[in-house]
Design a protein around this motif. Sequence first.
Motif: not given
Length: 310
Positions: A89-95, A108-110, A115-118, A307-309
């Motif tokens: 929820l804090d905007g973190t993505v973990i790999t 895959r970075e793409e 995801l970053a577009t939305e 969170p959505k933009k």
Amino acid sequence: MTEKQITDTIMMVRPAHFGYNPQTAASNAFQDGETDLNQSEIEILARQEFDQFVQLLRQANIRVIVIQDEEQVTKYDAVFVNNWFSSHLDGTVITYPMFATMRRLERREEIFNMLATEFDYKTRLRLEVHEDYDAFLESTGSVILDRPNRLAYACRSIRTNEAVMDVFCQKMGYEKILFTATDENDLDIYHTNVMMALGENFVVICLEVVRDSQEWAMLHRRFEETNKTIIEITYEQMAAFAGNMLQVRSASGDTYLVMSEQAYRSLTVQQIEQIEQFTNILYSPLYIIEQFGGGSARCMMAEIFLPKKA
């Protein structure tokens, strides 16, 4: 802001080259490579199961983002997208660091660019650096998150390294709850999410595999403290993937515990009634994916909590 336990958006990867992976089979007792089918037939059947599963979820008004796997790179396990990343929820993505070298190709970075577009994707935590030290943690396969209570449950295995879990807990503000779970042959249960599924108000769990009485009591205490009703399954039901479930929310606010047809058919009438006190049930046939991949419905769904933009 308190994080919710379940989401209304999941991401799934449609397989290109699904199949039996010898790299994962040594530590996954759920895999079975015995078959009269050839590789092409297995792939076709797996895609049919995937497509039917997605259709079922969408008919229940659950949002599914489908990513097509790459044709040019062979990744037998790409359908199990929940194992290599998580979002928060804090905007973190973990790999995460993956045990099988083939599975490392799934990052895959793409996908993150999409995801970053939305979604409001702010931070990337790259735990995969621990692969250099043969230390692995396979995301929400290894770790079951109680997000509102900031508790991280995990059973020890070659795929779930305590030191990497400590890094995750420190960075994300979770308390580690580590225990040992073994099958009838005293082999470690390879992923926590095949023996335990945590919903908003309940936990489906195979407690038979937790043989240490103190750890067993500790889990009971934690579930009681966090107001989770225990719905216990047997070892045989776990082997039918009845622990590999995920609760999700539809766009209209209804909740569903999603599982495979095999898992559903293994449940007793009483267990079904227990579950339905808390949530609806949704199930789909995943027999090919379960047999050759050793994973089921929960493994196929990566929750999107970003969170959505605005």
